[in-house]
Write a protein that holds these residues in place. Structure first.
Motif, PDB file in Angstrom:
ATOM      1  N   ALA A   1       0.743  -0.945   0.405  1.00 44.84           N
ATOM      2  CA  ALA A   1      -0.037  -0.293   0.209  1.00 44.84           C
ATOM      3  C   ALA A   1       0.729   1.550   0.451  1.00 44.84           C
ATOM      4  CB  ALA A   1      -1.058   0.211   1.703  1.00 44.84           C
ATOM      5  N   ARG A   2       1.854   1.610  -0.220  1.00 48.80           N
ATOM      6  CA  ARG A   2       2.873   2.133   0.244  1.00 48.80           C
ATOM      7  C   ARG A   2       2.663   3.621  -0.897  1.00 48.80           C
ATOM      8  NH1 ARG A   2       8.965   3.266  -2.843  1.00 48.80           N
ATOM      9  NH2 ARG A   2       7.689   3.168  -4.757  1.00 48.80           N
ATOM     10  N   ASN A   3       2.317   2.864  -1.819  1.00 51.80           N
ATOM     11  CA  ASN A   3       1.908   4.488  -2.698  1.00 51.80           C
ATOM     12  C   ASN A   3       0.633   5.056  -2.660  1.00 51.80           C
ATOM     13  OD1 ASN A   3       4.255   3.484  -4.409  1.00 51.80           O
ATOM     14  ND2 ASN A   3       3.125   2.552  -6.094  1.00 51.80           N
ATOM     15  N   GLU A   4      -0.513   3.657  -2.480  1.00 56.59           N
ATOM     16  CA  GLU A   4      -1.436   4.549  -1.679  1.00 56.59           C
ATOM     17  C   GLU A   4      -1.290   6.035  -0.135  1.00 56.59           C
ATOM     18  OE1 GLU A   4      -5.817   3.753   0.174  1.00 56.59           O
ATOM     19  OE2 GLU A   4      -3.939   2.036  -0.831  1.00 56.59           O
TER      20      GLU A   4
ATOM     21  N   ASP B   1       3.899  15.172   4.608  1.00 58.14           N
ATOM     22  CA  ASP B   1       5.348  15.460   3.936  1.00 58.14           C
ATOM     23  C   ASP B   1       4.909  14.685   3.284  1.00 58.14           C
ATOM     24  OD1 ASP B   1       5.808  17.548   5.956  1.00 58.14           O
ATOM     25  OD2 ASP B   1       6.815  15.401   7.452  1.00 58.14           O
ATOM     26  N   ALA B   2       4.342  13.992   2.592  1.00 55.03           N
ATOM     27  CA  ALA B   2       3.923  13.013   1.877  1.00 55.03           C
ATOM     28  C   ALA B   2       5.061  11.627   1.717  1.00 55.03           C
ATOM     29  CB  ALA B   2       4.914  13.717   0.525  1.00 55.03           C
ATOM     30  N   ASP B   3       5.560  11.742   3.396  1.00 58.91           N
ATOM     31  CA  ASP B   3       6.627  10.577   3.111  1.00 58.91           C
ATOM     32  C   ASP B   3       6.626   9.063   4.397  1.00 58.91           C
ATOM     33  OD1 ASP B   3       6.679  11.967   5.873  1.00 58.91           O
ATOM     34  OD2 ASP B   3       8.369  11.866   6.314  1.00 58.91           O
ATOM     35  N   HIS B   4       5.340   9.304   4.262  1.00 55.75           N
ATOM     36  CA  HIS B   4       4.578   8.291   4.851  1.00 55.75           C
ATOM     37  C   HIS B   4       4.298   6.582   4.448  1.00 55.75           C
ATOM     38  CE1 HIS B   4       2.210   6.645   8.883  1.00 55.75           C
ATOM     39  NE2 HIS B   4       1.261   5.488   7.688  1.00 55.75           N
ATOM     40  N   GLY B   5       4.234   7.145   3.119  1.00 55.42           N
ATOM     41  CA  GLY B   5       4.325   5.332   2.360  1.00 55.42           C
ATOM     42  C   GLY B   5       6.066   4.526   2.236  1.00 55.42           C
ATOM     43  N   ILE B   6       6.937   5.851   1.925  1.00 56.36           N
ATOM     44  CA  ILE B   6       8.121   5.715   2.419  1.00 56.36           C
ATOM     45  C   ILE B   6       8.682   5.195   3.942  1.00 56.36           C
ATOM     46  CG2 ILE B   6      10.889   5.998   2.143  1.00 56.36           C
ATOM     47  CD1 ILE B   6       8.797   8.459   0.038  1.00 56.36           C
ATOM     48  N   THR B   7       8.206   5.964   4.635  1.00 59.03           N
ATOM     49  CA  THR B   7       8.528   5.495   6.376  1.00 59.03           C
ATOM     50  C   THR B   7       7.591   4.384   6.428  1.00 59.03           C
ATOM     51  OG1 THR B   7       8.677   7.935   7.273  1.00 59.03           O
ATOM     52  CG2 THR B   7       8.084   6.264   8.474  1.00 59.03           C
ATOM     53  N   MET B   8       6.652   3.723   6.267  1.00 56.26           N
ATOM     54  CA  MET B   8       5.440   2.833   6.347  1.00 56.26           C
ATOM     55  C   MET B   8       6.756   1.839   6.159  1.00 56.26           C
ATOM     56  SD  MET B   8       3.658   2.974   8.782  1.00 56.26           S
ATOM     57  CE  MET B   8       3.393   1.406   9.125  1.00 56.26           C
ATOM     58  N   GLU B   9       6.751   1.798   4.949  1.00 58.03           N
ATOM     59  CA  GLU B   9       7.887   0.948   3.910  1.00 58.03           C
ATOM     60  C   GLU B   9       9.088   0.465   4.738  1.00 58.03           C
ATOM     61  OE1 GLU B   9       9.172  -0.773  -0.537  1.00 58.03           O
ATOM     62  OE2 GLU B   9       9.814   1.442   0.228  1.00 58.03           O
TER      63      GLU B   9
ATOM     64  N   ALA C   1       5.432   8.307  12.665  1.00 61.59           N
ATOM     65  CA  ALA C   1       5.425   6.322  12.960  1.00 61.59           C
ATOM     66  C   ALA C   1       6.545   5.587  13.417  1.00 61.59           C
ATOM     67  CB  ALA C   1       5.142   6.036  11.641  1.00 61.59           C
ATOM     68  N   VAL C   2       7.860   6.457  13.894  1.00 65.76           N
ATOM     69  CA  VAL C   2       8.791   5.118  14.486  1.00 65.76           C
ATOM     70  C   VAL C   2       8.626   5.343  15.636  1.00 65.76           C
ATOM     71  CG1 VAL C   2      11.189   4.257  14.079  1.00 65.76           C
ATOM     72  CG2 VAL C   2      10.236   5.703  12.077  1.00 65.76           C
ATOM     73  N   PRO C   3       8.756   6.837  16.128  1.00 62.95           N
ATOM     74  CA  PRO C   3       8.447   6.124  17.936  1.00 62.95           C
ATOM     75  C   PRO C   3       7.133   5.430  18.058  1.00 62.95           C
ATOM     76  CG  PRO C   3       8.652   8.718  17.096  1.00 62.95           C
ATOM     77  CD  PRO C   3       9.179   7.556  15.854  1.00 62.95           C
ATOM     78  N   LEU C   4       6.049   6.157  17.380  1.00 59.96           N
ATOM     79  CA  LEU C   4       4.737   5.261  17.403  1.00 59.96           C
ATOM     80  C   LEU C   4       4.503   3.483  17.404  1.00 59.96           C
ATOM     81  CD1 LEU C   4       2.450   7.764  16.081  1.00 59.96           C
ATOM     82  CD2 LEU C   4       2.400   7.141  18.381  1.00 59.96           C
ATOM     83  N   TRP C   5       5.262   3.105  16.510  1.00 62.11           N
ATOM     84  CA  TRP C   5       5.478   1.593  16.004  1.00 62.11           C
ATOM     85  C   TRP C   5       6.256   0.976  17.083  1.00 62.11           C
ATOM     86  CZ3 TRP C   5       2.369  -1.205  12.553  1.00 62.11           C
ATOM     87  CH2 TRP C   5       1.276  -0.662  12.378  1.00 62.11           C
ATOM     88  N   THR C   6       7.303   1.461  17.720  1.00 70.43           N
ATOM     89  CA  THR C   6       7.835   0.987  18.345  1.00 70.43           C
ATOM     90  C   THR C   6       7.902   0.787  19.797  1.00 70.43           C
ATOM     91  OG1 THR C   6       9.854   2.337  17.732  1.00 70.43           O
ATOM     92  CG2 THR C   6      10.516   1.287  19.510  1.00 70.43           C
ATOM     93  N   THR C   7       7.040   2.323  19.903  1.00 71.01           N
ATOM     94  CA  THR C   7       6.115   1.767  21.461  1.00 71.01           C
ATOM     95  C   THR C   7       5.476   0.492  21.052  1.00 71.01           C
ATOM     96  OG1 THR C   7       7.075   4.117  21.871  1.00 71.01           O
ATOM     97  CG2 THR C   7       5.262   3.372  22.974  1.00 71.01           C
ATOM     98  N   LEU C   8       4.309   0.758  20.057  1.00 69.85           N
ATOM     99  CA  LEU C   8       2.868  -0.545  20.142  1.00 69.85           C
ATOM    100  C   LEU C   8       3.877  -1.720  20.273  1.00 69.85           C
ATOM    101  CD1 LEU C   8       0.644  -2.104  19.782  1.00 69.85           C
ATOM    102  CD2 LEU C   8       1.006  -1.340  16.860  1.00 69.85           C
ATOM    103  N   PHE C   9       5.412  -2.383  19.742  1.00 71.25           N
ATOM    104  CA  PHE C   9       5.663  -3.272  19.794  1.00 71.25           C
ATOM    105  C   PHE C   9       6.260  -3.578  21.197  1.00 71.25           C
ATOM    106  CE2 PHE C   9       5.253  -3.609  15.188  1.00 71.25           C
ATOM    107  CZ  PHE C   9       5.179  -5.338  15.508  1.00 71.25           C
ATOM    108  N   ASP C  10       6.967  -2.213  22.250  1.00 68.02           N
ATOM    109  CA  ASP C  10       7.159  -2.711  23.303  1.00 68.02           C
ATOM    110  C   ASP C  10       6.455  -2.955  24.007  1.00 68.02           C
ATOM    111  OD1 ASP C  10       9.490  -1.756  23.052  1.00 68.02           O
ATOM    112  OD2 ASP C  10       9.329   0.793  24.074  1.00 68.02           O
TER     113      ASP C  10
END
Length: 207
Positions: free
Chosen positions: A21-24, A34-42, A80-89
């Motif tokens: 879903a990166r491009n979407e 920032d138009a970077d969410h897809g890239i960050t999530m990838e 997204a990075v700290p949020l996903w890190t914290t979710l997995f913590d």
């Protein structure tokens, strides 16, 4: 009971769906972000998949979630990075260190993950964030009675409905916040990535 291997399969399928879903996700984020969410999530999901694939198997689901958290934490990326890190913590804190877990233990693990996530994000349902998809997914998961596949399918439907609802909300966080009511009509990119992740988890559980 649910094996560590079953959880690994779910996580890999979740990562795959988000990467697809990166491009979407980038398109959605380009409207008010920032138009970077897809890239960050990838990047996040590639790190997650790498951690899952190289997992030694020792320490059960708890250690697996820990490894994923550590892998995500090293990425340079947006909020997204700290949020996903914290979710997995949180998932790690709630998980069992044995190779098998019961459905009740899985529910407790997700509940702890949500608690940790919300403590960091401070966002509520309706604020047009990842919380809009994550919280209903975990609530439905915890309330659902059935086998693993059924429970995860219900959670994915909860995430999907939550992400869809963000179309009607005004952004309260991040760069999109400055656009106010103009954000109505566009879903939240973070909620959408969470939706795809849960869709993959459900597919991985159901195969």
């Amino acid at each position: 009971s649910i094996s560590t291997d079953a959880i690994k399969k779910m996580l890999l399928a979740g990562a795959e769906r988000v990467i697809e879903a990166r491009n979407e996700l980038t398109d959605i984020d380009s409207r008010f972000g920032d138009a970077d969410h897809g890239i960050t999530m990838e990047k996040i999901m590639t790190a997650l998949a790498g951690a899952v694939q190289s997992f030694s198997g020792e320490g059960g689901v708890k250690a697996l979630m820990d490894d994923v958290s550590m892998a995500i934490m090293t990425i340079n990326g947006g909020s997204a990075v700290p949020l996903w890190t914290t979710l997995f913590d949180g998932l790690s804190e709630g998980a069992s260190s044995s190779d098998e877990m019961s459905l009740d233990e899985l529910k407790a693990m997700f509940r702890r993950g949500l608690e940790a996530f919300k403590a960091l994000s401070k966002a509520k349902v309706g604020d047009k964030t990842m919380t809009d998809a994550l919280e209903p997914a975990v609530e439905v998961l915890c309330a659902c009675n059935g086998g693993l596949a059924e429970v995860m399918k219900a959670a994915a439907e909860g995430a999907e409905a939550g992400a869809a609802a963000t179309v009607n909300f005004t952004a309260k966080f991040g760069r999109a916040k400055s656009y106010g009511e103009r954000t109505i009509g566009t879903p939240d990119a973070g909620a959408m990535s969470m939706k795809y992740f849960f869709r993959g988890l459900a597919e991985g559980a159901g195969e």
